[in-house]
Every structure is written in C-alpha cells, then in structure tokens.
Design a protein around this motif. Structure first.
Motif, PDB file in Angstrom:
ATOM      1  N   ALA A 170       0.847  -1.206   0.000  1.00  0.00           N
ATOM      2  CA  ALA A 170       0.000   0.000   0.000  1.00  0.00           C
ATOM      3  C   ALA A 170       0.878   1.250   0.000  1.00  0.00           C
ATOM      4  O   ALA A 170       0.597   2.227  -0.703  1.00  0.00           O
ATOM      5  CB  ALA A 170      -0.917  -0.010   1.217  1.00  0.00           C
ATOM      6  N   ILE A 171       1.971   1.218   0.755  1.00  0.00           N
ATOM      7  CA  ILE A 171       2.868   2.383   0.824  1.00  0.00           C
ATOM      8  C   ILE A 171       3.567   2.589  -0.523  1.00  0.00           C
ATOM      9  O   ILE A 171       3.697   3.711  -1.013  1.00  0.00           O
ATOM     10  CB  ILE A 171       3.899   2.191   1.957  1.00  0.00           C
ATOM     11  N   GLY A 189      -2.810   3.857   7.064  1.00  0.00           N
ATOM     12  CA  GLY A 189      -3.665   3.272   8.104  1.00  0.00           C
ATOM     13  C   GLY A 189      -3.195   1.895   8.524  1.00  0.00           C
ATOM     14  O   GLY A 189      -2.040   1.726   8.884  1.00  0.00           O
ATOM     15  N   PHE A 190      -4.057   0.894   8.452  1.00  0.00           N
ATOM     16  CA  PHE A 190      -3.803  -0.479   8.904  1.00  0.00           C
ATOM     17  C   PHE A 190      -3.757  -0.522  10.439  1.00  0.00           C
ATOM     18  O   PHE A 190      -3.778   0.514  11.117  1.00  0.00           O
ATOM     19  CB  PHE A 190      -2.494  -1.043   8.323  1.00  0.00           C
ATOM     20  N   ASP A 191      -3.688  -1.752  10.951  1.00  0.00           N
ATOM     21  CA  ASP A 191      -3.672  -1.941  12.405  1.00  0.00           C
ATOM     22  C   ASP A 191      -2.218  -1.875  12.883  1.00  0.00           C
ATOM     23  O   ASP A 191      -1.450  -2.800  12.690  1.00  0.00           O
ATOM     24  CB  ASP A 191      -4.299  -3.315  12.718  1.00  0.00           C
ATOM     25  N   VAL A 192      -1.857  -0.737  13.466  1.00  0.00           N
ATOM     26  CA  VAL A 192      -0.465  -0.518  13.893  1.00  0.00           C
ATOM     27  C   VAL A 192      -0.394  -0.506  15.418  1.00  0.00           C
ATOM     28  O   VAL A 192      -1.186   0.182  16.066  1.00  0.00           O
ATOM     29  CB  VAL A 192       0.075   0.823  13.336  1.00  0.00           C
ATOM     30  N   ARG A 193       0.493  -1.291  15.989  1.00  0.00           N
ATOM     31  CA  ARG A 193       0.734  -1.260  17.442  1.00  0.00           C
ATOM     32  C   ARG A 193       2.054  -0.546  17.695  1.00  0.00           C
ATOM     33  O   ARG A 193       2.958  -0.632  16.867  1.00  0.00           O
ATOM     34  CB  ARG A 193       0.816  -2.675  18.025  1.00  0.00           C
ATOM     35  N   TYR A 194       2.138   0.121  18.834  1.00  0.00           N
ATOM     36  CA  TYR A 194       3.369   0.866  19.135  1.00  0.00           C
ATOM     37  C   TYR A 194       4.126   0.249  20.305  1.00  0.00           C
ATOM     38  O   TYR A 194       3.513  -0.136  21.301  1.00  0.00           O
ATOM     39  CB  TYR A 194       3.045   2.331  19.425  1.00  0.00           C
ATOM     40  N   LEU A 195       5.406   0.161  20.119  1.00  0.00           N
ATOM     41  CA  LEU A 195       6.286  -0.390  21.142  1.00  0.00           C
ATOM     42  C   LEU A 195       7.096   0.778  21.696  1.00  0.00           C
ATOM     43  O   LEU A 195       7.832   1.430  20.950  1.00  0.00           O
ATOM     44  CB  LEU A 195       7.220  -1.373  20.432  1.00  0.00           C
ATOM     45  N   ALA A 196       6.921   1.058  22.990  1.00  0.00           N
ATOM     46  CA  ALA A 196       7.638   2.200  23.580  1.00  0.00           C
ATOM     47  C   ALA A 196       9.026   1.766  24.016  1.00  0.00           C
ATOM     48  O   ALA A 196       9.214   0.646  24.490  1.00  0.00           O
ATOM     49  CB  ALA A 196       6.849   2.723  24.767  1.00  0.00           C
ATOM     50  N   TYR A 197      10.001   2.623  23.813  1.00  0.00           N
ATOM     51  CA  TYR A 197      11.343   2.311  24.312  1.00  0.00           C
ATOM     52  C   TYR A 197      12.112   3.590  24.612  1.00  0.00           C
ATOM     53  O   TYR A 197      11.750   4.665  24.159  1.00  0.00           O
ATOM     54  CB  TYR A 197      12.093   1.397  23.329  1.00  0.00           C
ATOM     55  N   GLU A 198      13.148   3.431  25.430  1.00  0.00           N
ATOM     56  CA  GLU A 198      13.966   4.573  25.844  1.00  0.00           C
ATOM     57  C   GLU A 198      14.910   4.955  24.715  1.00  0.00           C
ATOM     58  O   GLU A 198      15.428   4.071  24.025  1.00  0.00           O
ATOM     59  CB  GLU A 198      14.822   4.188  27.060  1.00  0.00           C
ATOM     60  N   ASN A 199      15.162   6.232  24.568  1.00  0.00           N
ATOM     61  CA  ASN A 199      16.077   6.669  23.512  1.00  0.00           C
ATOM     62  C   ASN A 199      17.470   6.065  23.710  1.00  0.00           C
ATOM     63  O   ASN A 199      17.943   5.900  24.832  1.00  0.00           O
ATOM     64  CB  ASN A 199      16.187   8.192  23.501  1.00  0.00           C
ATOM     65  N   VAL A 200      18.100   5.722  22.603  1.00  0.00           N
ATOM     66  CA  VAL A 200      19.452   5.181  22.646  1.00  0.00           C
ATOM     67  C   VAL A 200      20.311   6.101  21.786  1.00  0.00           C
ATOM     68  O   VAL A 200      19.871   6.525  20.717  1.00  0.00           O
ATOM     69  CB  VAL A 200      19.491   3.767  22.013  1.00  0.00           C
ATOM     70  N   ARG A 285      -1.683  12.040  -6.474  1.00  0.00           N
ATOM     71  CA  ARG A 285      -2.284  10.851  -7.092  1.00  0.00           C
ATOM     72  C   ARG A 285      -2.381   9.681  -6.113  1.00  0.00           C
ATOM     73  O   ARG A 285      -2.107   8.541  -6.463  1.00  0.00           O
ATOM     74  CB  ARG A 285      -1.520  10.480  -8.363  1.00  0.00           C
ATOM     75  N   ARG A 286      -2.735   9.987  -4.889  1.00  0.00           N
ATOM     76  CA  ARG A 286      -2.917   8.919  -3.916  1.00  0.00           C
ATOM     77  C   ARG A 286      -4.241   8.211  -4.186  1.00  0.00           C
ATOM     78  O   ARG A 286      -5.191   8.844  -4.643  1.00  0.00           O
ATOM     79  CB  ARG A 286      -2.968   9.497  -2.499  1.00  0.00           C
ATOM     80  N   PRO A 287      -4.306   6.926  -3.862  1.00  0.00           N
ATOM     81  CA  PRO A 287      -5.601   6.243  -4.002  1.00  0.00           C
ATOM     82  C   PRO A 287      -6.610   6.831  -3.012  1.00  0.00           C
ATOM     83  O   PRO A 287      -6.214   7.389  -1.988  1.00  0.00           O
ATOM     84  CB  PRO A 287      -5.278   4.790  -3.656  1.00  0.00           C
ATOM     85  N   LEU A 288      -7.898   6.692  -3.351  1.00  0.00           N
ATOM     86  CA  LEU A 288      -8.917   7.258  -2.460  1.00  0.00           C
ATOM     87  C   LEU A 288      -9.102   6.395  -1.220  1.00  0.00           C
ATOM     88  O   LEU A 288      -9.560   6.858  -0.189  1.00  0.00           O
ATOM     89  CB  LEU A 288     -10.247   7.380  -3.195  1.00  0.00           C
ATOM     90  N   TYR A 289      -8.781   5.114  -1.356  1.00  0.00           N
ATOM     91  CA  TYR A 289      -8.898   4.208  -0.205  1.00  0.00           C
ATOM     92  C   TYR A 289      -7.833   3.132  -0.325  1.00  0.00           C
ATOM     93  O   TYR A 289      -7.288   2.904  -1.401  1.00  0.00           O
ATOM     94  CB  TYR A 289     -10.299   3.560  -0.162  1.00  0.00           C
ATOM     95  N   VAL A 290      -7.565   2.503   0.790  1.00  0.00           N
ATOM     96  CA  VAL A 290      -6.592   1.406   0.809  1.00  0.00           C
ATOM     97  C   VAL A 290      -7.292   0.186   1.381  1.00  0.00           C
ATOM     98  O   VAL A 290      -7.882   0.268   2.462  1.00  0.00           O
ATOM     99  CB  VAL A 290      -5.380   1.775   1.695  1.00  0.00           C
ATOM    100  N   LEU A 291      -7.267  -0.927   0.662  1.00  0.00           N
ATOM    101  CA  LEU A 291      -7.882  -2.157   1.175  1.00  0.00           C
ATOM    102  C   LEU A 291      -6.958  -2.779   2.195  1.00  0.00           C
ATOM    103  O   LEU A 291      -5.767  -2.914   1.945  1.00  0.00           O
ATOM    104  CB  LEU A 291      -8.067  -3.160   0.045  1.00  0.00           C
ATOM    105  N   ARG A 292      -7.516  -3.140   3.345  1.00  0.00           N
ATOM    106  CA  ARG A 292      -6.661  -3.803   4.330  1.00  0.00           C
ATOM    107  C   ARG A 292      -6.469  -5.263   3.937  1.00  0.00           C
ATOM    108  O   ARG A 292      -5.387  -5.797   3.962  1.00  0.00           O
ATOM    109  CB  ARG A 292      -7.308  -3.687   5.705  1.00  0.00           C
TER     110      ARG A 292
END
Ligand code: UDP
Ligand code: MG
Length: 304
Positions: A170-171, A189-200, A285-292
């Motif tokens: 999609a990207i 979009g899509f189902d994105v989870r975030y993983l928190a971490y300390e800066n390195v 010219r982005r698509p109007l929608y993205v199929l998951r």
C-alpha cells in the motif's frame, strides 16, 4: 516454508557503526530460527568505506544484499529504494547506528504474530542524550502535525518498524515523489501497534542531520501532510476586515480603506490557496482508499 523477513537499512557514511550493527543484529536474531532473513543494506552514496564494507558483509553472509545508490540521495530515497527491492513477507526498517535496538525485532515479530496486527512500530518515550533544542522543536513539530493534519503521527514515532507485505505494498502504491515516510506510514492506516522504548544514542559515527536539515524535514512533514497553512490568508483577512470596521467607525477613512484593500488582497490569496490545495492533493495521485485485506468470498454455487 518459514517467513522471510527483509530488514531495510539505509547507510550513509556508516563504516564505524555498521560492523557493530551487524554483530548485534546477528546476536538479536539468532533465536528467531522460525524466520529467514534478508538484510538489505542500502548504501546512499557514502564517501567513506561503507560500500566496500557492505560487500564484505555480503561475502561473509548470504543473507546480506547490497543496493548502492549512485549518489547521496537522502534517507527517504534510500529507504524507498530498499523497500521497493525487499522480497520479504514481513519488512522491517531500521537505522544502521543502533539507535533502533535490533533486540526489539524479536518483540515486534512476536507481537505481530500474537495479535495479528499489520505493523509494530517503535516510539521513543524519552529523548535522553538529545540536545534540548532539538527535543523542544521535535515535540513542537509533532504537536503541530497532530493539530493540522488528519493523520496522526505519534509523538516520538520512529521509522523503525516491522510490517506485513500488504501494508508495504500500500505504501509503495503511493506514487508521490516527495516522500515523508512517517506521514505515509500513518496515512495508509492499517492496524499498527506501538512499542515504547527509551532513547538510545548512536553507537559510532555522527548524525547526518544538522539543525537546518531537521528544520527542513519538519517543514517537509507539515507541508506534505496538510494544506492547512494555505488557509492562513483567510484568517488574516478577517482580522483586516475587523480592523477596517473599527477604523471606519472611528472616522479614520483612509486607514480603513487600506485595511479593506488588504482584506480583499488576502481573500484573493485565500481563494487561490483553496484551488492550490486541491491541485496539491490531486498531484499526489494517492488512491482514495486502501484495502486492508481482500478476502475471497465463496459464491453460493461454490463447494465448501
Ligand atoms: N542516512 C542515509 N542517507 C542520508 C542520511 C542518513 O541513508 O543522507 C541513514 C543513516 O546512515 C542512518 C539513518 O539514515 O542509518 C538515520 O540517520 P542518522 O542516524 O544520521 O539520523 P538521526 O538518528 O540523527 O536522526
Ligand atoms: Mg541515528
């Protein structure tokens, strides 16, 4: 067949950091024996020994692939080159300087499989070791982006992520040339989870980003995600109209006329801006929608 994971690593003058990166990567992924890896090192026209080092690493490890860009084209271009050539079922993006800890790959992979989500991205919750001015502007930038744009780019989010092929495709289908990856990752979009971490802090070598580079990057981010600034003349025109009214009421004819003229000029700019905004979005010219997912449905006549 085990899943293939492509790891895309843009490298610009990383001869000091790359051997350390490779050693940590090998260590961190040694336990993930149910997956196969393709390590895509993208040399972004480095001026030091990065390219020959990449080739040496490829000679020692068959999982390493080297892409070399003809000149330094910037991280976004190097990233796109790597992503376009990745063959994996899952694709990860990470920096060469170990600011994206390779150990998190394993957690990302587990989270992706356990939850069935499409992407596990990383988010820095601290900015320890970063110059305070840079942290201040970075925070300001994310706040402004969330205010102005319809897609939310999380504070502290990194490019470092592991995603499914569907999301990468999609990207890659977004044809725009000026690419701000963080915005594109958020936009699809899509189902994105975030993983928190300390800066390195970077393990070796120096950052390639000066303050002015970062400022330009921030402007690019805002300008690429929202056309809200084009509405600014409308706001100012209201101020001028109010000023014209007050001045007229006070019998100040000439200043009131000047304010009125300024108001008209600003309204004209605003109208032009409204059309420009539409041209801007059309030009992407982005698509109007993205199929998951495109799940094949059975027709009533099909046998189960
Ligand atoms: N990079 C690149 N091309 C460039 C600048 C940077 O490929 O023109 C790579 C760099 O080698 C690193 C990543 O992009 O792997 C992030 O760069 P850096 O660590 O300098 O940025 P910072 O972490 O300071 O934001
Ligand atoms: Mg870095």
């Amino acid at each position: 067949m085990a899943m293939l994971i492509s790891i895309v690593v843009p490298c610009y003058n990383e001869e000091d950091a790359l051997p350390l990166f490779k050693a940590r990567f090998d260590e961190a992924t040694a336990g993930m024996d149910e997956a196969r890896f393709e390590l895509l090192l993208v040399d972004d026209g480095s001026r030091d020994g990065t390219l020959s080092l990449c080739h040496r690493l490829a000679g020692q490890d068959a999982r390493v692939r080297v892409l070399s860009l003809a000149r330094n084209s910037g991280k976004e271009a190097a990233l796109l080159a790597g992503l376009s050539h990745a063959r994996g079922d899952l694709i990860a993006v990470m920096d060469a300087d170990l600011q994206d800890p390779p150990e998190l790959l394993c957690t990302m992979y587990d989270t992706l499989r356990r939850t069935g989500c499409d992407c596990v991205a990383s988010r820095r919750v601290t900015r320890v070791g970063e110059p305070p001015v840079r942290s201040f502007f970075a925070r300001l930038f994310y706040r402004l982006m969330r205010r102005l744009s319809e897609v939310a780019v999380e504070d502290g989010v990194r490019d470092f992520r592991l995603m499914r092929r569907e999301m990468l495709d999609a990207i890659l289908r977004l044809p725009e040339k000026r690419r701000f990856s963080k915005g594109l990752f958020a936009w699809v979009g899509f189902d994105v989870r975030y993983l928190a971490y300390e800066n390195v802090e970077r393990v070796a070598g120096v950052t390639k980003w000066s303050f002015w580079n970062l400022l330009a990057y921030a402007v690019e981010g805002i300008v690429s995600l929202t056309t809200a600034p084009l509405a600014v003349p409308f706001g100012f025109s209201l101020l001028c109209a109010a000023a014209a009214l007050v001045l007229a009421c006070c019998g100040q004819g000439f200043p009131a006329l000047l304010c009125l003229l300024a108001c008209l000029a600003l309204v004209s700019c605003g109208i032009a801006g409204a059309y420009l905004a539409r041209i801007f979005w059309e030009a992407k010219r982005r698509p109007l929608y993205v199929l998951r997912r495109d799940t094949p449905t059975r027709r009533p006549t099909d046998r189960p």
